[in-house]
Design a protein around this motif. Structure first.
Motif, PDB file in Angstrom:
ATOM      1  N   HIS A 199       0.823  -1.208   0.000  1.00  0.00           N
ATOM      2  CA  HIS A 199       0.000   0.000   0.000  1.00  0.00           C
ATOM      3  C   HIS A 199       0.857   1.257   0.000  1.00  0.00           C
ATOM      4  O   HIS A 199       0.589   2.216  -0.732  1.00  0.00           O
ATOM      5  CB  HIS A 199      -0.924  -0.021   1.217  1.00  0.00           C
ATOM      6  CG  HIS A 199      -1.830   1.168   1.293  1.00  0.00           C
ATOM      7  ND1 HIS A 199      -1.474   2.336   1.950  1.00  0.00           N
ATOM      8  CD2 HIS A 199      -3.065   1.391   0.778  1.00  0.00           C
ATOM      9  CE1 HIS A 199      -2.456   3.205   1.838  1.00  0.00           C
ATOM     10  NE2 HIS A 199      -3.431   2.666   1.140  1.00  0.00           N
ATOM     11  N   ASP A 200       1.906   1.227   0.842  1.00  0.00           N
ATOM     12  CA  ASP A 200       2.719   2.432   0.996  1.00  0.00           C
ATOM     13  C   ASP A 200       3.636   2.693  -0.194  1.00  0.00           C
ATOM     14  O   ASP A 200       3.939   3.849  -0.507  1.00  0.00           O
ATOM     15  CB  ASP A 200       3.576   2.343   2.280  1.00  0.00           C
ATOM     16  CG  ASP A 200       2.714   2.342   3.536  1.00  0.00           C
ATOM     17  OD1 ASP A 200       1.541   2.758   3.440  1.00  0.00           O
ATOM     18  OD2 ASP A 200       3.197   1.908   4.590  1.00  0.00           O
ATOM     19  N   VAL A 201       4.087   1.609  -0.835  1.00  0.00           N
ATOM     20  CA  VAL A 201       5.069   1.779  -1.909  1.00  0.00           C
ATOM     21  C   VAL A 201       4.406   1.641  -3.283  1.00  0.00           C
ATOM     22  O   VAL A 201       4.352   2.595  -4.067  1.00  0.00           O
ATOM     23  CB  VAL A 201       6.214   0.746  -1.759  1.00  0.00           C
ATOM     24  CG1 VAL A 201       7.205   0.889  -2.916  1.00  0.00           C
ATOM     25  CG2 VAL A 201       6.926   0.942  -0.427  1.00  0.00           C
ATOM     26  N   LEU A 202       3.886   0.464  -3.581  1.00  0.00           N
ATOM     27  CA  LEU A 202       3.394   0.202  -4.928  1.00  0.00           C
ATOM     28  C   LEU A 202       2.162   1.036  -5.263  1.00  0.00           C
ATOM     29  O   LEU A 202       2.098   1.679  -6.322  1.00  0.00           O
ATOM     30  CB  LEU A 202       3.079  -1.290  -5.069  1.00  0.00           C
ATOM     31  CG  LEU A 202       2.607  -1.758  -6.445  1.00  0.00           C
ATOM     32  CD1 LEU A 202       3.660  -1.430  -7.498  1.00  0.00           C
ATOM     33  CD2 LEU A 202       2.310  -3.249  -6.428  1.00  0.00           C
ATOM     34  N   ALA A 203       1.164   1.030  -4.343  1.00  0.00           N
ATOM     35  CA  ALA A 203      -0.067   1.767  -4.639  1.00  0.00           C
ATOM     36  C   ALA A 203       0.209   3.258  -4.788  1.00  0.00           C
ATOM     37  O   ALA A 203      -0.318   3.916  -5.695  1.00  0.00           O
ATOM     38  CB  ALA A 203      -1.097   1.509  -3.538  1.00  0.00           C
ATOM     39  N   HIS A 204       1.031   3.809  -3.904  1.00  0.00           N
ATOM     40  CA  HIS A 204       1.340   5.236  -3.996  1.00  0.00           C
ATOM     41  C   HIS A 204       2.125   5.539  -5.269  1.00  0.00           C
ATOM     42  O   HIS A 204       1.912   6.578  -5.914  1.00  0.00           O
ATOM     43  CB  HIS A 204       2.130   5.674  -2.772  1.00  0.00           C
ATOM     44  CG  HIS A 204       1.280   5.780  -1.537  1.00  0.00           C
ATOM     45  ND1 HIS A 204       1.779   6.126  -0.305  1.00  0.00           N
ATOM     46  CD2 HIS A 204      -0.043   5.593  -1.356  1.00  0.00           C
ATOM     47  CE1 HIS A 204       0.808   6.144   0.581  1.00  0.00           C
ATOM     48  NE2 HIS A 204      -0.307   5.821  -0.031  1.00  0.00           N
ATOM     49  N   THR A 205       3.040   4.641  -5.622  1.00  0.00           N
ATOM     50  CA  THR A 205       3.835   4.858  -6.832  1.00  0.00           C
ATOM     51  C   THR A 205       2.937   4.848  -8.074  1.00  0.00           C
ATOM     52  O   THR A 205       3.055   5.718  -8.950  1.00  0.00           O
ATOM     53  CB  THR A 205       4.920   3.779  -6.954  1.00  0.00           C
ATOM     54  OG1 THR A 205       5.766   3.835  -5.812  1.00  0.00           O
ATOM     55  CG2 THR A 205       5.747   3.997  -8.210  1.00  0.00           C
ATOM     56  N   LEU A 206       2.037   3.852  -8.153  1.00  0.00           N
ATOM     57  CA  LEU A 206       1.132   3.785  -9.300  1.00  0.00           C
ATOM     58  C   LEU A 206       0.184   4.973  -9.326  1.00  0.00           C
ATOM     59  O   LEU A 206      -0.167   5.482 -10.405  1.00  0.00           O
ATOM     60  CB  LEU A 206       0.344   2.480  -9.253  1.00  0.00           C
ATOM     61  CG  LEU A 206       1.150   1.203  -9.549  1.00  0.00           C
ATOM     62  CD1 LEU A 206       0.296  -0.023  -9.328  1.00  0.00           C
ATOM     63  CD2 LEU A 206       1.675   1.237 -10.978  1.00  0.00           C
ATOM     64  N   SER A 207      -0.248   5.412  -8.156  1.00  0.00           N
ATOM     65  CA  SER A 207      -1.123   6.586  -8.103  1.00  0.00           C
ATOM     66  C   SER A 207      -0.391   7.818  -8.642  1.00  0.00           C
ATOM     67  O   SER A 207      -0.940   8.594  -9.443  1.00  0.00           O
ATOM     68  CB  SER A 207      -1.580   6.821  -6.666  1.00  0.00           C
ATOM     69  OG  SER A 207      -2.372   7.989  -6.587  1.00  0.00           O
ATOM     70  N   GLY A 208       0.854   7.988  -8.216  1.00  0.00           N
ATOM     71  CA  GLY A 208       1.636   9.113  -8.730  1.00  0.00           C
ATOM     72  C   GLY A 208       1.892   8.995 -10.217  1.00  0.00           C
ATOM     73  O   GLY A 208       1.847   9.995 -10.957  1.00  0.00           O
TER      74      GLY A 208
END
Length: 389
Positions: A199-208
């Motif tokens: 959640h903290d790494v992959l999801a935020h990265t894809l969101s950005g």
């Protein structure tokens, strides 16, 4: 595993043997009384009646459903006293065996203190009955008392050993449950940690990434860039959004929420349409039914991986997704036709990992080129395969 199961079944087998032995002994006493020498007159009726009542009480005490110590105490003491009375009225009959049977039952089924009291009462009554009909009352009473006393002690030891075995089995069961709970807790904790990392790494990265691609698309449109560039950026943005949705589902799965299965494949198809702008058709053959989560998840992942590969390697391809339900299997088939090769490199691990996961659950994956495109087909059983012991 088989050895452990056999050892655990021994106490139950011993109980069944004891119950059968009790019934056989009761039958012997009953038949011996009827066929043996009986007193005349009223005593005959009394002996037969008491034999029936005593054997009935004995059989009640044998029932595994009777566990109340007070009921067992009353049945066994009454049966033992009845056996002593019958022995007094009919010294030549087998009724004394009933008293010995109840002494064994007292040692096996009653607690220590109730067993001492009940055993003393029955042994005293049996000694009185034997002594009162013998030419050597003292010797006969002592012999019966000593024999019945040894039988009571042996039965009590056997009962204590049985109870200790039961307690040991219960402790082993509780220990196994505790160990399993600890292991599950550790697995859940690790899954929770991985979910947080995703959640903290992959999801935020894809969101950005999705936000950046949206800015790139708007900039390309504002600067009147090549329409093909705008289309490619839009497709990339769709893939980023699809990746965010997949990351959220992975986080939900790791946190113990429902696993995706064939019923979520239409969502994948819709995401593929929106992300690529290409035609993606979906069809279900057969009658859908219930499917275990560990069997449905590989089907979902197969469709997800195949659609992602179409978007990555065959831009604009016409794609067909077919889910087929048969009485024994469920098959998901993804086939693309035509399309423009993108030239992007292949990681090579998606389908390999999917085939390994499917094989562990009893499934089979087929993937390879066909006339004008690529075909991925995964077949899973509708029931979990039995694991041989």
């Amino acid at each position: 595993m088989v050895e452990s199961t056999t050892r655990d079944d021994r106490p139950a087998d011993l109980r069944r043997v004891l119950v059968v032995a009790g019934w056989v002994a009761a039958g012997f006493v009953g038949v011996g009384t009827v066929l043996g020498e009986l007193p005349d007159g009223t005593a005959r009726v009394v002996v037969v009646t008491l034999t029936v009542v005593g054997l009935g009480l004995w059989l009640v005490s044998l029932s595994p459903r009777v566990t109340d110590q007070r009921i067992l105490f009353a049945c066994l003491v009454a049966a033992g006293l009845i056996g002593a009375v019958i022995d007094r009225l009919n010294p030549h009959g087998p009724a004394y065996i009933l008293s010995f049977m109840t002494v064994a039952g007292i040692g096996l089924r009653l607690g220590r203190r109730p067993a001492i009291v009940a055993g003393a009462v029955v042994i005293a009554a049996l000694a009185w009955a034997e002594g009162s009909t013998s030419s050597n009352p003292t010797g006969a009473a002592l012999n019966v008392a000593i024999g019945a006393g040894f039988l009571l002690v042996a039965a009590a030891f056997a009962g204590a050993n049985r109870d200790a075995n039961d307690r040991a089995q219960e402790m082993l069961r509780l220990e196994a449950e505790t160990r399993r709970a600890r292991e599950e807790s550790a697995v859940l904790a690790e899954r929770g940690r991985i979910a947080r990392e995703l959640h903290d790494v992959l999801a935020h990265t894809l969101s950005g990434l999705a936000v950046q691609l949206e800015g790139a698309r708007l900039l390309a449109e504002h600067t009147h860039a090549d329409p093909r560039l705008v289309e490619q950026v839009s497709n990339a943005q769709g893939l980023a959004r699809s990746g965010m949705a997949g990351a959220k589902r992975a986080v939900a799965t790791l946190r113990g929420e429902a696993l995706p299965g064939p019923e979520q494949i239409p969502e994948l198809v819709e995401h593929a349409r929106l992300a690529t702008g290409a035609a993606v058709t979906y069809r279900v053959d057969g009658e859908p039914g219930a499917l275990a989560p560990e069997l449905g998840l590989p089907l979902y992942r197969a469709a997800q991986e195949a659609l992602a590969n179409v978007a990555k390697h065959a831009s604009g391809a016409l794609t067909e997704v077919i889910v087929t339900w048969t009485p024994a299997h469920v098959t998901v088939e993804v086939t693309d036709h035509g399309g423009t090769p993108t030239g992007l490199p292949s990681g090579g691990f998606g389908l390999t990992g999917l085939a390994e996961r499917a094989a562990l659950a009893g499934g089979h994956l087929e993937a390879g080129p066909h006339a004008d495109g690529w075909r991925v087909c995964l077949t899973m059983p509708r029931a979990k395969p039995e694991v041989p012991r």
